[in-house]
Design a protein around this motif. Structure first.
Motif, PDB file in Angstrom:
ATOM      1  N   CYS A 142       7.342 -94.204  88.886  1.00 52.42           N
ATOM      2  CA  CYS A 142       6.522 -94.967  89.830  1.00 52.42           C
ATOM      3  C   CYS A 142       6.375 -96.391  89.280  1.00 52.42           C
ATOM      4  CB  CYS A 142       5.174 -94.258  89.946  1.00 52.42           C
ATOM      5  SG  CYS A 142       3.924 -95.295  90.629  1.00 52.42           S
ATOM      6  N   CYS A 143       6.926 -97.371  89.987  1.00 52.32           N
ATOM      7  CA  CYS A 143       6.966 -98.746  89.470  1.00 52.32           C
ATOM      8  C   CYS A 143       5.816 -99.580  90.031  1.00 52.32           C
ATOM      9  CB  CYS A 143       8.298 -99.401  89.822  1.00 52.32           C
ATOM     10  SG  CYS A 143       9.692 -98.563  89.048  1.00 52.32           S
ATOM     11  N   VAL A 144       5.031-100.150  89.128  1.00 51.09           N
ATOM     12  CA  VAL A 144       3.915-101.021  89.510  1.00 51.09           C
ATOM     13  C   VAL A 144       4.312-102.440  89.085  1.00 51.09           C
ATOM     14  CG1 VAL A 144       1.454-101.494  89.141  1.00 51.09           C
ATOM     15  CG2 VAL A 144       2.288 -99.128  89.221  1.00 51.09           C
ATOM     16  N   VAL A 145       4.706-103.234  90.073  1.00 53.37           N
ATOM     17  CA  VAL A 145       5.313-104.531  89.766  1.00 53.37           C
ATOM     18  C   VAL A 145       4.282-105.645  89.880  1.00 53.37           C
ATOM     19  CG1 VAL A 145       7.050-106.188  90.534  1.00 53.37           C
ATOM     20  CG2 VAL A 145       7.581-103.746  90.513  1.00 53.37           C
ATOM     21  N   ASN A 146       4.254-106.521  88.871  1.00 56.59           N
ATOM     22  CA  ASN A 146       3.370-107.691  88.896  1.00 56.59           C
ATOM     23  C   ASN A 146       4.218-108.956  88.784  1.00 56.59           C
ATOM     24  OD1 ASN A 146       2.018-109.678  86.568  1.00 56.59           O
ATOM     25  ND2 ASN A 146       0.741-109.242  88.346  1.00 56.59           N
ATOM     26  N   ASP A 147       4.066-109.867  89.725  1.00 56.02           N
ATOM     27  CA  ASP A 147       4.798-111.136  89.681  1.00 56.02           C
ATOM     28  C   ASP A 147       4.083-112.142  90.576  1.00 56.02           C
ATOM     29  OD1 ASP A 147       6.673-113.263  90.026  1.00 56.02           O
ATOM     30  OD2 ASP A 147       8.310-111.923  89.430  1.00 56.02           O
ATOM     31  N   PRO A 148       2.990-112.766  90.079  1.00 56.29           N
ATOM     32  CA  PRO A 148       2.205-113.676  90.927  1.00 56.29           C
ATOM     33  C   PRO A 148       3.013-114.805  91.574  1.00 56.29           C
ATOM     34  CG  PRO A 148       1.077-113.255  88.868  1.00 56.29           C
ATOM     35  CD  PRO A 148       2.410-112.603  88.750  1.00 56.29           C
ATOM     36  N   PRO A 149       4.007-115.416  90.879  1.00 55.66           N
ATOM     37  CA  PRO A 149       4.750-116.474  91.574  1.00 55.66           C
ATOM     38  C   PRO A 149       5.510-115.968  92.812  1.00 55.66           C
ATOM     39  CG  PRO A 149       5.116-116.611  89.218  1.00 55.66           C
ATOM     40  CD  PRO A 149       4.395-115.320  89.462  1.00 55.66           C
ATOM     41  N   LEU A 150       5.801-114.663  92.850  1.00 55.69           N
ATOM     42  CA  LEU A 150       6.511-114.109  94.022  1.00 55.69           C
ATOM     43  C   LEU A 150       5.549-113.692  95.127  1.00 55.69           C
ATOM     44  CD1 LEU A 150       9.329-111.693  92.757  1.00 55.69           C
ATOM     45  CD2 LEU A 150       9.560-113.987  93.702  1.00 55.69           C
ATOM     46  N   GLN A 151       4.247-113.731  94.820  1.00 53.22           N
ATOM     47  CA  GLN A 151       3.241-113.204  95.766  1.00 53.22           C
ATOM     48  C   GLN A 151       3.139-114.119  96.990  1.00 53.22           C
ATOM     49  OE1 GLN A 151       0.878-110.345  94.631  1.00 53.22           O
ATOM     50  NE2 GLN A 151       1.170-110.182  96.834  1.00 53.22           N
ATOM     51  N   THR A 152       3.895-113.780  98.021  1.00 54.02           N
ATOM     52  CA  THR A 152       3.824-114.525  99.281  1.00 54.02           C
ATOM     53  C   THR A 152       3.505-113.501 100.363  1.00 54.02           C
ATOM     54  OG1 THR A 152       6.159-114.175  99.646  1.00 54.02           O
ATOM     55  CG2 THR A 152       5.552-116.246  98.571  1.00 54.02           C
ATOM     56  N   PRO A 153       3.146-113.942 101.563  1.00 54.51           N
ATOM     57  CA  PRO A 153       2.807-112.986 102.611  1.00 54.51           C
ATOM     58  C   PRO A 153       3.918-111.957 102.861  1.00 54.51           C
ATOM     59  CG  PRO A 153       2.180-115.193 103.251  1.00 54.51           C
ATOM     60  CD  PRO A 153       2.896-115.330 101.952  1.00 54.51           C
ATOM     61  N   GLY A 154       5.193-112.332 102.627  1.00 50.56           N
ATOM     62  CA  GLY A 154       6.294-111.405 102.883  1.00 50.56           C
ATOM     63  C   GLY A 154       6.408-110.309 101.827  1.00 50.56           C
ATOM     64  N   TYR A 155       5.714-110.463 100.697  1.00 47.25           N
ATOM     65  CA  TYR A 155       5.888-109.535  99.574  1.00 47.25           C
ATOM     66  C   TYR A 155       4.688-108.620  99.493  1.00 47.25           C
ATOM     67  CZ  TYR A 155       9.653-109.753  96.166  1.00 47.25           C
ATOM     68  OH  TYR A 155      10.827-109.566  95.494  1.00 47.25           O
ATOM     69  N   SER A 156       4.832-107.387  99.930  1.00 45.02           N
ATOM     70  CA  SER A 156       3.639-106.536 100.019  1.00 45.02           C
ATOM     71  C   SER A 156       3.512-105.565  98.849  1.00 45.02           C
ATOM     72  CB  SER A 156       3.673-105.759 101.329  1.00 45.02           C
ATOM     73  OG  SER A 156       4.866-105.025 101.367  1.00 45.02           O
ATOM     74  N   ASP A 157       4.591-105.362  98.064  1.00 49.47           N
ATOM     75  CA  ASP A 157       4.511-104.291  97.065  1.00 49.47           C
ATOM     76  C   ASP A 157       4.305-104.828  95.645  1.00 49.47           C
ATOM     77  OD1 ASP A 157       6.978-105.401  96.912  1.00 49.47           O
ATOM     78  OD2 ASP A 157       8.067-103.509  96.699  1.00 49.47           O
ATOM     79  N   LEU A 158       3.468-105.852  95.531  1.00 47.24           N
ATOM     80  CA  LEU A 158       3.153-106.371  94.197  1.00 47.24           C
ATOM     81  C   LEU A 158       1.712-106.017  93.837  1.00 47.24           C
ATOM     82  CD1 LEU A 158       4.807-109.910  94.454  1.00 47.24           C
ATOM     83  CD2 LEU A 158       5.697-107.900  93.269  1.00 47.24           C
ATOM     84  N   TYR A 159       1.466-105.870  92.547  1.00 44.23           N
ATOM     85  CA  TYR A 159       0.151-105.418  92.067  1.00 44.23           C
ATOM     86  C   TYR A 159      -0.419-106.427  91.069  1.00 44.23           C
ATOM     87  CZ  TYR A 159       1.396-100.976  94.181  1.00 44.23           C
ATOM     88  OH  TYR A 159       1.748-100.005  95.084  1.00 44.23           O
ATOM     89  N   SER A 160      -1.690-106.231  90.725  1.00 44.69           N
ATOM     90  CA  SER A 160      -2.330-107.117  89.750  1.00 44.69           C
ATOM     91  C   SER A 160      -1.777-106.823  88.355  1.00 44.69           C
ATOM     92  CB  SER A 160      -3.841-106.880  89.751  1.00 44.69           C
ATOM     93  OG  SER A 160      -4.098-105.592  89.224  1.00 44.69           O
ATOM     94  N   LEU A 161      -1.943-107.791  87.471  1.00 45.66           N
ATOM     95  CA  LEU A 161      -1.514-107.586  86.078  1.00 45.66           C
ATOM     96  C   LEU A 161      -2.281-106.404  85.475  1.00 45.66           C
ATOM     97  CD1 LEU A 161       0.029-108.461  83.558  1.00 45.66           C
ATOM     98  CD2 LEU A 161      -1.760-110.147  83.110  1.00 45.66           C
ATOM     99  N   GLU A 162      -3.558-106.311  85.808  1.00 40.78           N
ATOM    100  CA  GLU A 162      -4.365-105.229  85.217  1.00 40.78           C
ATOM    101  C   GLU A 162      -3.828-103.859  85.655  1.00 40.78           C
ATOM    102  OE1 GLU A 162      -6.031-106.476  82.847  1.00 40.78           O
ATOM    103  OE2 GLU A 162      -5.820-108.504  83.655  1.00 40.78           O
ATOM    104  N   ALA A 163      -3.381-103.753  86.929  1.00 46.97           N
ATOM    105  CA  ALA A 163      -2.818-102.479  87.404  1.00 46.97           C
ATOM    106  C   ALA A 163      -1.526-102.160  86.644  1.00 46.97           C
ATOM    107  CB  ALA A 163      -2.553-102.557  88.910  1.00 46.97           C
ATOM    108  N   ALA A 164      -0.712-103.178  86.408  1.00 52.15           N
ATOM    109  CA  ALA A 164       0.550-102.949  85.684  1.00 52.15           C
ATOM    110  C   ALA A 164       0.269-102.515  84.247  1.00 52.15           C
ATOM    111  CB  ALA A 164       1.404-104.213  85.709  1.00 52.15           C
ATOM    112  N   LEU A 165      -0.772-103.121  83.646  1.00 57.71           N
ATOM    113  CA  LEU A 165      -1.073-102.818  82.241  1.00 57.71           C
ATOM    114  C   LEU A 165      -1.707-101.437  82.072  1.00 57.71           C
ATOM    115  CD1 LEU A 165      -2.440-106.292  81.033  1.00 57.71           C
ATOM    116  CD2 LEU A 165      -0.192-105.287  80.589  1.00 57.71           C
TER     117      LEU A 165
END
Ligand SMILES: NC(=O)c1ccc[n+]([C@@H]2O[C@H](COP(=O)([O-])OP(=O)(O)OC[C@H]3O[C@@H](n4cnc5c(N)ncnc54)[C@H](O)[C@@H]3O)[C@@H](O)[C@H]2O)c1
Ligand SMILES: O=C(O)[C@H](O)[C@H](O)COP(=O)(O)O
Length: 340
Positions: A142-165
């Motif tokens: 189960c991949c929990v991906v964090n990448d704030p620079p990619l966080q745009t309205p089109g990108y729905s499957d990104l998580y907070s750094l704390e969730a990834a950690l």
């Protein structure tokens, strides 16, 4: 005639760049301003700091690095001087991702923790991170991906750094940056290291400074409740041997060192240079598939770990020199796709 100075550790570089001018090979770690007094084009790897100190007063008008990372390049200086620049984004991403999967497989067997169903926090979802994700999803993770620079309205499957950690496994694939909206210098700082759950497997193949190494070491020395895989270190090549001793796997910054990845890097900067000079490329990568071997022999990460850990037993070795020697004499390793 053009003069081209090349880091001696760029495979096939002389062969490729000979088609463009007169080439000269220099050791990247000790490249100086005086070496470049007659250089038009400079091609480096990550061990050469390219800045005013190196370039001022030289005729260099194009710089390329045959690597994905470019934190060793002072881009503002190059821009200010009108010096052209190219790099090799993604050249070694497959290699780095395969390194991560191999490390995970080693940990899973050693700790008897099957990968299927386990969570992995992937921090940085670019060329390497996205490939790590593909490989991990194929393992049923189960991949929990964090990448704030990619966080745009089109990108729905990104998580907070704390969730990834908070995942079972945490792996870093970010560039090393000090400025901007999302700097990565000590992204894993003391507070976050303290919050990592006991039993977490932590991997850093990005750059040493992304993790606060001395705080990490302090936690390992007092609690020893994390498994750590390090390929990138603070103060390379003079790495901290105490830190090495506390790693499950410790390797000399070779995650991206498949032959495929390195030669792809050469090819990418060669082509960029041809484009800068507006000439047609006349050299092509010599890579051909090799015969299939069984998977354990394809990449045995434990031998990389063992070679670096000789530093812990043989006190006659000079850490920095040995670290660089392992990198320079790295055995041929092929990407899985390079096997037939
Ligand atoms: N150990 C090795 O041999 C090896 C090999 C390849 C790359 N690297 C290192 O890994 C880094 C990543 O490689 P890549 O090819 O995937 O680069 P990349 O540029 O393709 O991807 C980096 C990703 O990180 C994201 N990012 C930037 N700042 C972030 C932050 N604060 N938090 C979370 N995400 C952030 C970016 O948006 C981007 O998607 C390179 O910059 C290089 O330093 C090391
Ligand atoms: O950024 C990269 O591409 C990698 O870290 C690369 O493998 C570094 O290798 P080096 O340039 O130090 O030989």
């Amino acid at each position: 005639m053009l003069t081209i100075t090349l880091d001696e550790n760029i495979p096939h570089a002389a062969e490729a760049f000979d088609t463009l001018g007169q080439t000269r090979l220099v050791a990247g770690r000790v490249m100086h301003n005086a070496d470049l007094q007659e250089t038009d084009i400079l091609v480096v790897r990550s061990v050469t700091k390219v800045n005013a100190q190196l370039l001022a007063g030289t005729p260099v008008r194009f710089v390329a690095t045959a690597t994905a990372g470019f934190d060793h390049i002072d881009l503002d200086y190059l821009r200010g001087q009108g010096i052209g620049f190219a790099r090799a984004p993604g050249c070694n991403a497959v290699s780095a991702a395969e390194y991560v999967l191999t490390a995970l497989s080693h940990w899973a067997l050693l700790r008897d923790k099957p990968l299927q169903g386990r969570s992995i926090g992937i921090i940085g979802h670019g060329n390497v991170g996205s490939r790590v994700r593909q490989l991990c999803e194929a393992q049923g993770m189960c991949c929990v991906v964090n990448d704030p620079p990619l966080q745009t309205p089109g990108y729905s499957d990104l998580y907070s750094l704390e969730a990834a950690l908070a995942c079972d496994i945490v792996t870093f694939h970010v560039p090393f940056t000090h400025a901007g909206e999302h700097p990565t210098f000590r992204l894993l700082d003391a507070a976050r290291i303290a919050r990592l759950r006991p039993g977490t497997l932590l991997l850093n193949t990005a750059r040493g400074g992304v993790v606060d190494e001395s705080t990490l070491l302090a936690r390992l020395q007092t609690r020893a409740d994390l498994d750590v895989v390090l390929d990138t270190w603070e103060n390379e090549p003079a790495i901290n041997l105490e830190m090495l001793q506390h790693t499950l796997l410790g390797t000399p910054h070779i995650a991206g060192y498949s032959l495929d990845g390195k030669i792809r890097g050469t090819e990418m900067v060669y082509r960029a240079c041809c484009e800068f000079l507006q000439v047609a490329p006349r050299w092509e990568s010599p890579l051909a598939p090799v015969e299939r071997r069984d998977s354990l022999h394809t990449y045995d990460i434990r031998s990389d770990d063992g070679r670096l850990k000789a530093l812990l037993h043989d006190k006659t070795l000079d850490t920095a020199r040995y670290f660089d020697q392992l990198r320079k004499t790295y055995p041929v390793r092929r990407e899985y796709s390079g096997l037939s």
